[in-house]
Design a protein around this motif. Structure first.
Motif, short mmCIF file in Angstrom:
data_model
loop_
_atom_site.label_atom_id
_atom_site.label_comp_id
_atom_site.label_asym_id
_atom_site.label_seq_id
_atom_site.Cartn_x
_atom_site.Cartn_y
_atom_site.Cartn_z
N ALA A 116 57.51 43.81 67.35
CA ALA A 116 57.13 42.81 66.14
C ALA A 116 56.34 41.85 67.02
N MET A 117 56.83 41.68 68.62
CA MET A 117 56.10 40.39 69.11
C MET A 117 54.68 40.92 69.35
N SER A 118 54.53 41.76 69.58
CA SER A 118 53.02 42.56 69.44
C SER A 118 51.75 42.28 68.75
N LEU A 119 52.48 42.10 67.45
CA LEU A 119 52.35 42.45 65.73
C LEU A 119 52.14 40.45 65.39
N ILE A 120 52.83 39.31 65.96
CA ILE A 120 52.50 38.92 65.80
C ILE A 120 51.85 37.40 66.77
N ARG A 121 51.91 37.97 67.87
CA ARG A 121 50.96 37.62 69.16
C ARG A 121 49.20 37.59 68.75
N MET A 122 49.24 38.45 68.76
CA MET A 122 48.34 39.29 67.88
C MET A 122 47.27 38.81 66.57
N ALA A 123 48.54 38.37 65.31
CA ALA A 123 47.93 37.68 64.39
C ALA A 123 47.59 36.23 65.09
N ILE A 124 48.57 35.58 65.26
CA ILE A 124 48.64 34.73 66.02
C ILE A 124 46.98 34.14 66.65
#
Length: 271
Positions: A116-124
């Motif tokens: 989940a954090m990988s998706l959040i960091r990638m989106a940011i």
């Protein structure tokens, strides 16, 4: 114990609080993708100008247009894998990994929070950069439509498989192996044919290239941008390989975690 979304959510909130408390962490997520996008974007502009002066502007402009698209998709893969690994490394750097793994948190819940954090960091990092690519260079990544779904899905799955394996290796071998989190994808990059077609490789290397899911994604991107074709066959083949890679990555993570527990490595983490 059953899988607990609450425990996953609590761990995600922990990482979000870490990011929110430090603006350099947030700035770094956008800085490097933006610098690379501007560099390759100006290179594409130069190639287009030179091609126009030579009278081959149409073909070269279309081919050059794949540079920014390839960069953005490569950054999707790299940032997603790095987002997974960096969130994991936060626990290693703070010597908190043993506390987590003796808590009720299950390994699958830990991995889910990292995903989940990988998706959040990638989106940011990438959403603002895709907008910059459109404003400055007229390349609309989101205009790829349905093809983009296949691109993102396969790249994210590849990044998670690599992130799981790398995290397992760091668990077993300590912080001396943390360099893998930043370097492993750059070993894959020449064979994934990010900026050139598979046909540019020697015949024996093409076999290796077609074993890597990102190769199918970048070939699909070139087909979408240059040929205006949606190569669903390439995306399905990449998905099939990614399913196998995810299984291998998860198995490696669990096996290395079990080995680290038996060796007592979790309580003596260091260089």
């Amino acid at each position: 114990m059953a899988f607990s979304p609450a425990r996953v959510g609590a761990l995600v909130m922990r990482y979000l609080y870490l990011m929110r408390s430090s603006w350099p962490r947030l700035a770094e997520l956008v800085y490097w993708p933006a610098v690379q996008m501007l560099t390759w974007g100006f290179l594409q502009t130069y190639i287009r100008a030179q091609a126009g002066a030579a009278g081959v502007g149409g073909a070269m402009a279309v081919a050059g247009g794949t540079l920014i698209g390839s960069l953005l998709l490569w950054d999707t893969l790299f940032r997603c894998q790095l987002g997974f690994s960096v969130s994991f490394m936060e626990e290693m750097w703070s010597r908190n990994i043993a506390n987590l793994l003796i808590s009720p948190l299950r390994p699958i819940e830990f991995a889910a929070a990292l995903m989940a954090m990988s998706l959040i960091r990638m989106a940011i990092g990438l959403v603002p950069v895709t907008m910059m690519a459109f404003w400055f260079f007229g390349f609309n990544l989101w205009g790829l439509g349905l093809a983009l779904v296949g691109f993102f899905l396969n790249l994210v799955l590849t990044s998670w498989a690599i992130g799981l394996a790398v995290s397992g290796l760091v668990l077993r071998n300590g912080l001396g192996a943390e360099g893998l989190a930043w370097s492993v994808l750059f070993f894959v990059m020449p064979f994934a044919c990010v900026y050139y077609p598979v046909a540019a490789l020697p015949a024996w290397l093409q076999t290796i290239a077609w074993c890597l899911p990102p190769t199918y994604v970048f070939e699909g991107l070139r087909a979408a941008v240059v040929g205006r074709q949606l190569r669903a066959d390439l995306m399905l083949e990449a998905l099939a390989i990614n399913v196998g890679l995810m299984a291998l990555g998860a198995a490696a993570f669990l096996a290395l975690l079990g080995s680290a527990r038996k060796a007592g490595a979790l309580l003596s983490m260091g260089e």
